[in-house]
Design a protein around this motif. Structure first.
Motif, PDB file in Angstrom:
ATOM      1  N   ASN A   1       0.849  -1.196   0.000  1.00 40.22           N
ATOM      2  CA  ASN A   1       0.000   0.000   0.000  1.00 40.22           C
ATOM      3  C   ASN A   1       0.886   1.248   0.000  1.00 40.22           C
ATOM      4  O   ASN A   1       1.139   1.842   1.050  1.00 40.22           O
ATOM      5  N   PHE A   2       1.373   1.625  -1.175  1.00 39.05           N
ATOM      6  CA  PHE A   2       2.307   2.742  -1.288  1.00 39.05           C
ATOM      7  C   PHE A   2       1.705   4.068  -0.852  1.00 39.05           C
ATOM      8  O   PHE A   2       2.433   4.998  -0.489  1.00 39.05           O
ATOM      9  N   LEU A   3       0.385   4.188  -0.913  1.00 37.35           N
ATOM     10  CA  LEU A   3      -0.270   5.448  -0.561  1.00 37.35           C
ATOM     11  C   LEU A   3      -0.835   5.440   0.858  1.00 37.35           C
ATOM     12  O   LEU A   3      -1.551   6.363   1.250  1.00 37.35           O
ATOM     13  N   GLY A   4      -0.516   4.437   1.621  1.00 39.78           N
ATOM     14  CA  GLY A   4      -0.993   4.360   2.985  1.00 39.78           C
ATOM     15  C   GLY A   4      -2.139   3.386   3.139  1.00 39.78           C
ATOM     16  O   GLY A   4      -2.793   3.014   2.157  1.00 39.78           O
ATOM     17  N   SER A   5      -2.391   2.988   4.374  1.00 39.78           N
ATOM     18  CA  SER A   5      -3.425   2.004   4.622  1.00 39.78           C
ATOM     19  C   SER A   5      -3.974   2.169   6.035  1.00 39.78           C
ATOM     20  O   SER A   5      -3.322   2.754   6.910  1.00 39.78           O
ATOM     21  N   ILE A   6      -5.181   1.657   6.252  1.00 39.51           N
ATOM     22  CA  ILE A   6      -5.761   1.649   7.601  1.00 39.51           C
ATOM     23  C   ILE A   6      -5.560   0.288   8.257  1.00 39.51           C
ATOM     24  O   ILE A   6      -6.072   0.026   9.348  1.00 39.51           O
ATOM     25  N   ASP A   7      -4.832  -0.589   7.588  1.00 40.44           N
ATOM     26  CA  ASP A   7      -4.573  -1.921   8.142  1.00 40.44           C
ATOM     27  C   ASP A   7      -3.712  -1.828   9.395  1.00 40.44           C
ATOM     28  O   ASP A   7      -2.942  -0.882   9.579  1.00 40.44           O
ATOM     29  N   LYS A   8      -3.826  -2.832  10.246  1.00 38.12           N
ATOM     30  CA  LYS A   8      -3.030  -2.916  11.462  1.00 38.12           C
ATOM     31  C   LYS A   8      -2.227  -4.221  11.460  1.00 38.12           C
ATOM     32  O   LYS A   8      -2.543  -5.166  10.735  1.00 38.12           O
ATOM     33  N   THR A   9      -1.212  -4.269  12.290  1.00 36.12           N
ATOM     34  CA  THR A   9      -0.475  -5.513  12.470  1.00 36.12           C
ATOM     35  C   THR A   9      -1.237  -6.398  13.461  1.00 36.12           C
ATOM     36  O   THR A   9      -2.269  -5.999  14.000  1.00 36.12           O
ATOM     37  N   SER A  10      -0.714  -7.569  13.718  1.00 35.15           N
ATOM     38  CA  SER A  10      -1.385  -8.505  14.629  1.00 35.15           C
ATOM     39  C   SER A  10      -1.438  -7.992  16.060  1.00 35.15           C
ATOM     40  O   SER A  10      -2.239  -8.463  16.865  1.00 35.15           O
ATOM     41  N   VAL A  11      -0.578  -7.026  16.392  1.00 35.96           N
ATOM     42  CA  VAL A  11      -0.591  -6.445  17.750  1.00 35.96           C
ATOM     43  C   VAL A  11      -1.088  -5.006  17.727  1.00 35.96           C
ATOM     44  O   VAL A  11      -0.917  -4.275  18.701  1.00 35.96           O
ATOM     45  N   GLY A  12      -1.687  -4.608  16.624  1.00 38.10           N
ATOM     46  CA  GLY A  12      -2.168  -3.239  16.498  1.00 38.10           C
ATOM     47  C   GLY A  12      -1.158  -2.390  15.759  1.00 38.10           C
ATOM     48  O   GLY A  12      -0.963  -2.545  14.550  1.00 38.10           O
ATOM     49  N   PHE A  13      -0.509  -1.501  16.479  1.00 37.77           N
ATOM     50  CA  PHE A  13       0.530  -0.662  15.881  1.00 37.77           C
ATOM     51  C   PHE A  13       1.834  -1.443  15.769  1.00 37.77           C
ATOM     52  O   PHE A  13       2.047  -2.450  16.456  1.00 37.77           O
ATOM     53  N   ALA A  14       2.727  -0.959  14.906  1.00 33.58           N
ATOM     54  CA  ALA A  14       3.995  -1.654  14.676  1.00 33.58           C
ATOM     55  C   ALA A  14       5.017  -1.391  15.771  1.00 33.58           C
ATOM     56  O   ALA A  14       6.063  -2.047  15.819  1.00 33.58           O
ATOM     57  N   HIS A  15       4.735  -0.442  16.643  1.00 30.62           N
ATOM     58  CA  HIS A  15       5.673  -0.083  17.714  1.00 30.62           C
ATOM     59  C   HIS A  15       7.034   0.315  17.142  1.00 30.62           C
ATOM     60  O   HIS A  15       8.082  -0.119  17.625  1.00 30.62           O
ATOM     61  N   ASN A  16       6.980   1.124  16.115  1.00 31.02           N
ATOM     62  CA  ASN A  16       8.185   1.641  15.477  1.00 31.02           C
ATOM     63  C   ASN A  16       7.779   2.917  14.737  1.00 31.02           C
ATOM     64  O   ASN A  16       6.860   2.881  13.905  1.00 31.02           O
ATOM     65  N   LEU A  17       8.417   4.021  15.050  1.00 30.25           N
ATOM     66  CA  LEU A  17       8.032   5.315  14.482  1.00 30.25           C
ATOM     67  C   LEU A  17       7.948   5.277  12.969  1.00 30.25           C
ATOM     68  O   LEU A  17       6.944   5.678  12.374  1.00 30.25           O
TER      69      LEU A  17
ATOM     70  N   LEU B   1      10.896   1.375  19.463  1.00 36.01           N
ATOM     71  CA  LEU B   1      10.122   0.383  20.207  1.00 36.01           C
ATOM     72  C   LEU B   1       8.713   0.802  20.599  1.00 36.01           C
ATOM     73  O   LEU B   1       7.973   0.008  21.180  1.00 36.01           O
ATOM     74  N   GLU B   2       8.331   2.056  20.303  1.00 39.32           N
ATOM     75  CA  GLU B   2       7.025   2.529  20.739  1.00 39.32           C
ATOM     76  C   GLU B   2       6.255   3.167  19.576  1.00 39.32           C
ATOM     77  O   GLU B   2       6.854   3.681  18.629  1.00 39.32           O
ATOM     78  N   PRO B   3       4.903   3.161  19.647  1.00 41.80           N
ATOM     79  CA  PRO B   3       4.075   3.823  18.628  1.00 41.80           C
ATOM     80  C   PRO B   3       4.015   5.331  18.885  1.00 41.80           C
ATOM     81  O   PRO B   3       3.147   5.812  19.614  1.00 41.80           O
TER      82      PRO B   3
ATOM     83  N   PHE C   1       3.658   8.327  16.880  1.00 33.88           N
ATOM     84  CA  PHE C   1       2.622   9.210  16.319  1.00 33.88           C
ATOM     85  C   PHE C   1       1.242   8.877  16.871  1.00 33.88           C
ATOM     86  O   PHE C   1       0.379   9.745  16.978  1.00 33.88           O
ATOM     87  N   GLN C   2       1.032   7.624  17.238  1.00 27.70           N
ATOM     88  CA  GLN C   2      -0.279   7.204  17.702  1.00 27.70           C
ATOM     89  C   GLN C   2      -0.463   7.383  19.215  1.00 27.70           C
ATOM     90  O   GLN C   2      -1.590   7.480  19.691  1.00 27.70           O
ATOM     91  N   GLY C   3       0.632   7.416  19.965  1.00 28.94           N
ATOM     92  CA  GLY C   3       0.475   7.500  21.409  1.00 28.94           C
ATOM     93  C   GLY C   3       1.384   8.473  22.124  1.00 28.94           C
ATOM     94  O   GLY C   3       1.114   8.860  23.261  1.00 28.94           O
ATOM     95  N   LEU C   4       2.477   8.860  21.469  1.00 30.77           N
ATOM     96  CA  LEU C   4       3.456   9.744  22.117  1.00 30.77           C
ATOM     97  C   LEU C   4       3.841  10.888  21.184  1.00 30.77           C
ATOM     98  O   LEU C   4       5.023  11.205  21.043  1.00 30.77           O
ATOM     99  N   PHE C   5       2.853  11.511  20.567  1.00 32.00           N
ATOM    100  CA  PHE C   5       3.152  12.538  19.563  1.00 32.00           C
ATOM    101  C   PHE C   5       3.872  13.736  20.185  1.00 32.00           C
ATOM    102  O   PHE C   5       4.703  14.375  19.530  1.00 32.00           O
ATOM    103  N   LYS C   6       3.566  14.051  21.445  1.00 34.41           N
ATOM    104  CA  LYS C   6       4.246  15.169  22.094  1.00 34.41           C
ATOM    105  C   LYS C   6       5.740  14.892  22.230  1.00 34.41           C
ATOM    106  O   LYS C   6       6.546  15.823  22.220  1.00 34.41           O
ATOM    107  N   LEU C   7       6.089  13.625  22.352  1.00 36.77           N
ATOM    108  CA  LEU C   7       7.510  13.271  22.411  1.00 36.77           C
ATOM    109  C   LEU C   7       8.190  13.582  21.082  1.00 36.77           C
ATOM    110  O   LEU C   7       9.339  14.050  21.056  1.00 36.77           O
TER     111      LEU C   7
END
Length: 219
Positions: A116-132, A188-190, A192-198
């Motif tokens: 999906n070169f233009l992006g996707s709403i799909d998730k991995t088996s654990v949700g987010f990939a846990h990688n920025l 190791l963490e998501p 944009f989805q959970g730590l955007f302020k970081l």
């Protein structure tokens, strides 16, 4: 002419009046990370400590070895006494290096990006990939993925420049250790989805890094 902060190329912890405050805060952060079973925090602390020891030996930085040895011994005794009953121990025993869900999530995330070169709403088996970078690639597509990698690579090269720079100042060491913490967290963490302020804080950090780099290059 070098700036004033460049003149002090040696970190002298013996004359640092905030030494004990920083030590207490560091130990408190490690204890909290251990109590919560936060492997990312302990990994950051371990790699930062190893980097500090390498710099200390290689560049003859003055440190309080008696305090450092006392902290190492105390930490070892604490871990031996409390490790088996800790949340951190349970999390480590449940996983192996080859069976970490993050590794599977990274592989699945890269597969989603490739399809999906233009992006996707799909998730991995654990949700987010846990990688920025992978998380951005999944949601935004290949272009934001590559741009973010280029942005990170430029920052990484500036840090490498600081590492090999002979006349380091206190801020140089601070930038190096801060980058280690940011990079490991981003791996190791998501973000944009959970730590955007970081990530916003990281952008501020990059501004300081670039300014410091330009000062050195112009000397």
């Amino acid at each position: 002419k070098k700036d004033n902060y460049e003149n002090n190329k040696e970190i002298n912890f013996n004359n640092d009046r905030f030494f004990y405050i920083k030590t207490i805060l560091s130990c408190s952060a490690l204890y909290i990370g251990f109590s919560l079973g936060n492997r990312t925090a302990l990994l950051i602390a371990s790699i930062s400590f190893l980097t500090f020891i390498i710099f200390s030996v290689k560049e003859k930085i003055k440190i309080r070895w008696n305090v450092l040895i006392l902290l190492i011994v105390s930490s070892s005794v604490f871990l031996l006494k409390n490790f088996s009953e800790s949340l951190f121990s349970n999390r480590v025993e449940d996983l192996s290096a080859t069976d970490d869900p993050r590794m599977r999530a990274w592989s699945e995330g890269i597969s989603i990006i490739s399809k999906n070169f233009l992006g996707s709403i799909d998730k991995t088996s654990v949700g987010f990939a846990h990688n920025l970078w992978i998380d951005v690639g999944i949601g935004g597509g290949i272009v934001p993925f590559l741009l973010l990698i280029m942005f990170s690579l430029i920052n990484f090269l500036m840090i490498i420049f600081l590492v090999i720079y002979k006349e380091k100042s206190k801020i140089d060491y601070l930038l190096i250790y801060s980058f280690i913490a940011f990079f490991i967290t981003f791996m190791l963490e998501p973000i944009f989805q959970g730590l955007f302020k970081l990530f916003c804080l990281y952008c501020l950090f990059v501004g300081i890094l670039v300014h410091n780099f330009e000062k050195k290059v112009s000397i």
